[in-house]
Design a protein around this motif. Structure first.
Motif, PDB file in Angstrom:
ATOM      1  N   THR A 755       0.849  -1.188   0.000  1.00 27.41           N
ATOM      2  CA  THR A 755       0.000   0.000   0.000  1.00 27.41           C
ATOM      3  C   THR A 755       0.885   1.239   0.000  1.00 27.41           C
ATOM      4  O   THR A 755       1.739   1.406   0.878  1.00 27.41           O
ATOM      5  CB  THR A 755      -0.905   0.018   1.235  1.00 27.41           C
ATOM      6  N   TYR A 756       0.677   2.081  -0.985  1.00 23.23           N
ATOM      7  CA  TYR A 756       1.539   3.255  -1.106  1.00 23.23           C
ATOM      8  C   TYR A 756       1.081   4.362  -0.159  1.00 23.23           C
ATOM      9  O   TYR A 756      -0.099   4.689  -0.071  1.00 23.23           O
ATOM     10  CB  TYR A 756       1.555   3.790  -2.532  1.00 23.23           C
ATOM     11  N   THR A 757       2.019   4.948   0.556  1.00 21.57           N
ATOM     12  CA  THR A 757       1.790   6.126   1.390  1.00 21.57           C
ATOM     13  C   THR A 757       2.887   7.133   1.055  1.00 21.57           C
ATOM     14  O   THR A 757       3.918   6.770   0.475  1.00 21.57           O
ATOM     15  CB  THR A 757       1.854   5.774   2.883  1.00 21.57           C
ATOM     16  N   TYR A 765       4.727  -1.658  -5.861  1.00 26.65           N
ATOM     17  CA  TYR A 765       3.516  -0.840  -5.862  1.00 26.65           C
ATOM     18  C   TYR A 765       2.872  -0.824  -7.246  1.00 26.65           C
ATOM     19  O   TYR A 765       3.546  -0.981  -8.268  1.00 26.65           O
ATOM     20  CB  TYR A 765       3.843   0.602  -5.443  1.00 26.65           C
ATOM     21  N   LYS A 766       1.558  -0.583  -7.279  1.00 24.83           N
ATOM     22  CA  LYS A 766       0.805  -0.438  -8.526  1.00 24.83           C
ATOM     23  C   LYS A 766       0.515   1.047  -8.739  1.00 24.83           C
ATOM     24  O   LYS A 766       0.007   1.722  -7.845  1.00 24.83           O
ATOM     25  CB  LYS A 766      -0.509  -1.221  -8.436  1.00 24.83           C
ATOM     26  N   ASP A 768      -1.421   4.135 -10.810  1.00 22.60           N
ATOM     27  CA  ASP A 768      -2.624   4.411 -11.594  1.00 22.60           C
ATOM     28  C   ASP A 768      -2.290   5.130 -12.886  1.00 22.60           C
ATOM     29  O   ASP A 768      -3.009   5.032 -13.878  1.00 22.60           O
ATOM     30  CB  ASP A 768      -3.592   5.274 -10.782  1.00 22.60           C
ATOM     31  N   ILE A 782      -1.123   7.839  -7.870  1.00 24.80           N
ATOM     32  CA  ILE A 782      -1.721   6.716  -7.145  1.00 24.80           C
ATOM     33  C   ILE A 782      -2.863   7.263  -6.291  1.00 24.80           C
ATOM     34  O   ILE A 782      -2.670   8.214  -5.518  1.00 24.80           O
ATOM     35  CB  ILE A 782      -0.692   5.985  -6.267  1.00 24.80           C
ATOM     36  N   ASN A 783      -4.054   6.678  -6.450  1.00 22.21           N
ATOM     37  CA  ASN A 783      -5.233   7.072  -5.665  1.00 22.21           C
ATOM     38  C   ASN A 783      -5.507   8.574  -5.772  1.00 22.21           C
ATOM     39  O   ASN A 783      -5.866   9.237  -4.786  1.00 22.21           O
ATOM     40  CB  ASN A 783      -5.065   6.675  -4.197  1.00 22.21           C
ATOM     41  N   GLY A 784      -5.321   9.121  -6.976  1.00 21.64           N
ATOM     42  CA  GLY A 784      -5.611  10.525  -7.211  1.00 21.64           C
ATOM     43  C   GLY A 784      -4.574  11.489  -6.698  1.00 21.64           C
ATOM     44  O   GLY A 784      -4.742  12.708  -6.824  1.00 21.64           O
ATOM     45  N   GLU A 785      -3.488  10.991  -6.113  1.00 24.49           N
ATOM     46  CA  GLU A 785      -2.438  11.854  -5.594  1.00 24.49           C
ATOM     47  C   GLU A 785      -1.133  11.553  -6.320  1.00 24.49           C
ATOM     48  O   GLU A 785      -0.854  10.407  -6.683  1.00 24.49           O
ATOM     49  CB  GLU A 785      -2.233  11.625  -4.082  1.00 24.49           C
ATOM     50  N   SER A 786      -0.333  12.592  -6.524  1.00 24.66           N
ATOM     51  CA  SER A 786       0.976  12.381  -7.147  1.00 24.66           C
ATOM     52  C   SER A 786       1.957  11.861  -6.106  1.00 24.66           C
ATOM     53  O   SER A 786       1.932  12.269  -4.943  1.00 24.66           O
ATOM     54  CB  SER A 786       1.495  13.682  -7.753  1.00 24.66           C
ATOM     55  N   THR A 787       2.809  10.954  -6.522  1.00 29.55           N
ATOM     56  CA  THR A 787       3.828  10.410  -5.628  1.00 29.55           C
ATOM     57  C   THR A 787       4.999  11.373  -5.547  1.00 29.55           C
ATOM     58  O   THR A 787       5.043  12.398  -6.227  1.00 29.55           O
ATOM     59  CB  THR A 787       4.343   9.056  -6.135  1.00 29.55           C
TER      60      THR A 787
END
Length: 868
Positions: A755-757, A765-766, A768, A782-787
């Protein structure tokens, strides 16, 4: 480069409102385009200005609308950094993609307009009418096109007047070659001056300025090249046209311009804000040759000649005689020659040629160099006769010019082992020129005279300072008889003046019945009394081979009892030479000629080329190891060796000798006991093959393979599709150690991911979406947020090849290597030349290592993927 789009952006946006918009593009029907190619002049221009990337093939590949806009935006000189991160003009373009950046920039510039449905259709093939409209808008001539009737006829009329469709295929389906021709013609066209007087518009062509000069903020001049400096990256030019005519000025030169090719006359594009030459078009018939002078006025007798008396010059390697201009300028040792006479034959020359006449020569008398052993960034090691010489701190030179086989080189690293070189240096010693040759001839030596040798029937001239080497124990000899070489396989190495400088006998061929290696076992078979010796080969990749000992050893041979005594010897005494008879039995045992050379060292081994004061780059590397109490011999590569470190100190022995053998063939490392840390790599198991009842071979996607005990495979549950981060080790019986393992054998939807945090550490990690990447970094959504922006490992995770990518197709994996350009990401298939774009919409997984670097990717085509 001055950016007119950036400085005039507010005015441009205002004009986009005033001007009629014309039609929003509709998709026209496609038809196949004929195969065609563009000229080298056109390709050099477009790549020189960065409109096409250096690696791109400009062919008959169809161009998408998104790609077409991208090319025209680049041709405009627009700064992509002006594209806002929150804007999204078109509904069918994903934010953050390359198509998004191109379409947003194209919209800002007015190259494309927004239809009512806000659809751009980025993946559709662009048509000729659309491409012409983009070009006319890039030229800022949409007002003229609308006066002529709008889309498409008005645009086509402007295109006809500016010759935009010259050298295109004429097909409705536009190819890369077509786009290239349209942009090239557009840049060369005369700029339109447009005047607005209320609702009235008037226009005329301005013959004093081209569209390229207008868009890119550059100015084109015709010049003569007076002088260039590779160290300063400058060129001094005399202007033959424009407002600077008759003056001489010095400019910095863009990295994209090849300084070595600047000579004679040509056209320069100058960014006058930065005082930089950004592009050069050499005048047709202009060239520079880097060659030896073999004759002056058809004579090679070495007489001195005044400049005024030189009428013809013959260049050696080109084997061509040139007439010399009456106004020729000659520099000798970097000083202009006026009335003095010099002997120019056998000197190296940079000859500037204009319309088949030499108009300038920079001439250098060279000093004999030697045989290159290795070159690194700041030093060169080479042999002259029997002496081994190192030049240090070469990066401290104010200027270093290198020419290899008559072509300029910009890196000392391109001087490879066995190249012959000569050199020139200035006084004081701050400038140097190296002239090298990679040429060699291999075959059977069949004859010789005082100044020539014959190899396979071909005669070659031998230099006065020739030296043969690597003969019977790597002995150097200079100027001696060739008698003992007749009938032997030899390799002759040539200097750039075509003369043989070094002659090397192929000792492996001459003594093919000899084996060098380390004794790993020696025993007498019970019952028969037959004797056997196991030898770990040093000469080849055969590894450990068992030989029967002949019933009677040759006189002078070491005894079988001695071989037994040095079996499994940790001090290296068991490294011996074995002579075999016709039955492949050992008939003689002899010591290897080490000349008593050994060296102690401590710490890691970090230098590929030099260790303990000797050059070791071409040696066969062996290590005698104590692995869990067992005597073990391994052949190792540099990539493996450089990470090895002994517990306290180690020792190595070799056949190096500073006088007789400066190129050692063998290097045996000693003193390593369970303390070796090897390099880490990541790959996917693609196959497990049966070897015997106890062992199997694991084959990885990166083409490496290891034979393992079945026990090891079962204990670690290894199977096809297992991704492993592992250390290739010499720390135990198993061929590698597993640091991290992941089961990717099933459908990708079943793959376990972390799970990416925002503070995520090492893991799998996967993503998006792929937001950004360049040569050094990558960023995901990822999940609408930039890493975070992740850095790539400096040396990559596969022996220096960069981040590794695996293409997943159903149950199979194929390795490709990721490379990144400024605007386009592409992948190069492993051991192949084919390139492809990484497609938007692909499913992407990535791995973060313990340094928070992304070291590998896995991707597969998604259901909605499309080309950037």
């Amino acid at each position: 480069m001055k950016n007119l789009w950036k400085s005039g952006l507010a005015l441009l946006l205002a004009l986009a409102v005033i001007l009629p918009q014309g039609a929003a593009f509709a998709a026209d029907e496609e038809e196949s385009a004929p195969s065609r190619a563009i000229s080298g002049e056109m390709e050099n221009y477009l790549k020189g200005f960065g409109i096409f990337n250096d690696f791109e093939v400009i062919d008959n590949t169809a161009v998408t609308r998104a790609d077409a806009v991208n090319y025209f935006v680049k041709a405009s000189g627009f700064d992509f950094g002006l594209v806002g991160g929150e804007t999204q003009t078109f509904a069918d373009v994903s934010k953050g993609s390359m198509a998004w950046k191109a379409s947003e920039a194209g919209s800002i510039l007015g190259i494309i307009n927004v239809a009512d449905d806000r659809l751009f259709h980025p993946d559709r093939t662009v048509t000729q009418n659309e491409a012409v409209t983009m070009a006319v808008r890039t030229m800022r001539c949409e007002a003229i096109a609308n006066l002529r009737g709008g889309y498409p006829n008005g645009y086509l009329e402007v295109a006809k007047e500016s010759y935009l469709l010259n050298r295109t295929s004429g097909s409705e389906t536009v190819t890369k070659a077509d786009i290239a021709a349209i942009i090239y013609n557009m840049h060369k066209a005369q700029k339109y001056d447009i005047t607005y007087d209320g609702d009235r518009i008037s226009y005329s062509k301005n013959s004093a300025i081209t569209v390229a000069e207008d868009l890119l903020g550059v100015k084109k001049y015709r010049v003569d090249f007076v002088n260039t400096s590779s160290s300063e990256k400058t060129a001094e030019v005399k202007f033959l046209s424009g407002d600077k005519k008759g003056t001489t000025e010095k400019y910095t030169v863009s990295d994209k311009v090849n300084l070595a090719k600047l000579g004679g006359s040509g056209y320069v594009y100058i960014n006058e804000d930065d005082d930089e030459i950004v592009y050069v078009e050499m005048k047709k018939g202009s060239d520079i040759k880097y060659d030896y002078i073999s004759e002056i006025n058809n004579r090679s007798d070495g007489r001195t000649t005044r400049v005024s008396d030189i009428k013809k010059v013959t260049l050696l390697n080109e084997d061509k005689t040139y007439e010399v201009s009456d106004e020729v300028v000659i520099y000798y040792n970097e000083e202009k020659v006026e009335t003095d006479a010099y002997n120019y034959t056998d000197c190296f020359a940079k000859a500037v040629i204009q319309e088949d006449k030499i108009i300038r020569m920079d001439i250098y008398p060279l000093t004999d160099g030697g045989l290159v052993l290795y070159a690194v960034h700041d030093q060169l090691r080479f042999s002259i006769d029997s002496d081994d010489i190192i030049w240090y701190d070469m990066d401290d030179l104010s200027a270093l010019e290198i020419y290899i086989d008559g072509m300029p080189s910009d890196s000392l690293l391109e001087l490879q082992g066995n190249y012959i070189f000569d050199y020139w240096y200035s006084k004081p010693y701050d400038k140097m020129m190296i002239v090298a040759s990679s040429r060699s001839a291999h075959g059977t030596l069949t004859g010789y005279t005082d100044n020539k040798i014959t190899i396979d029937g071909q005669k070659y001239e031998v230099a006065d300072n020739w030296c043969n080497f690597n003969i019977k124990g790597n002995e150097y000899r200079k100027g001696e008889s060739f008698n003992d070489l007749i009938g032997q396989e030899v390799t002759a190495f040539f200097a750039d003046n075509r003369k043989v400088r070094f002659i090397h006998m192929d000792t492996a061929n001459a003594y093919s019945n000899k084996v060098k290696g380390i004794v790993t076992n020696a025993y007498e078979e019970k019952g028969t009394g037959d004797k056997y010796i196991k030898v770990f080969h040093a000469d080849d990749a055969l590894g450990e081979v068992e030989y029967k000992v002949a019933d009677k050893l040759k006189s002078g041979s070491l005894s079988f009892a001695y071989a037994q005594s040095v079996s499994k010897d940790y001090e290296g005494n068991g490294f011996l030479e074995f002579t075999l008879n016709g039955d492949n039995e050992i008939k003689s045992i002899n010591p290897v000629e080490y000349y008593g050379y050994s060296t102690n060292f401590s710490g890691g081994i970090a230098d590929r080329y030099e260790m303990g004061g000797q050059y070791v780059g071409e040696a066969s590397w062996l290590a005698i190891l104590n692995l869990d109490g067992e005597f073990t011999v391994r052949k190792i590569t540099y990539n493996q060796m450089k990470y090895m470190s002994p517990k306290s100190s180690g020792r190595f022995i070799s056949d190096y000798n500073p006088r007789y053998n400066s190129i050692p063939k063998y290097l045996v490392l000693l003193g390593f006991e369970n303390a070796v840390t090897m390099f880490t790599t990541t790959s996917i198991v693609t196959d497990i093959q049966y070897v015997d009842d106890d062992n199997s071979k694991i084959i990885f996607a990166n083409n490496s393979s290891y034979v393992c005990e079945n026990r090891f495979i079962e204990e670690n549950n290894l199977k096809e599709g297992t991704l492993i981060t592992y250390r290739v080790g010499y720390t135990g019986k198993d061929p590698f150690q597993i640091d991290e393992k992941m089961d990717l054998s099933g459908d990708s939807s079943t793959w376990a991911t972390n799970t990416y945090t925002p503070d995520a550490g090492q893991g799998f990690y996967k993503a998006d979406d792929l937001l950004y990447r360049n040569d050094y970094v990558v960023q995901f959504m990822i999940n609408g947020e930039s890493t975070d922006v992740f850095v790539f490992p400096e040396s990559g995770s596969n022996e220096g090849e960069g981040p590794v990518a695996y293409r997943h197709n159903r149950s199979s994996f194929e390795i490709v290597y990721m490379n990144y350009g400024n605007d386009v990401s592409y992948v190069r298939e492993y051991r192949g030349a084919k390139t492809m774009n990484l497609r938007k919409g692909d499913n992407i997984w990535f791995h973060i290592n313990d340094k928070r670097q992304v070291d590998y990717f896995i991707f597969e085509s998604g259901p909605n993927s499309y080309e950037n």
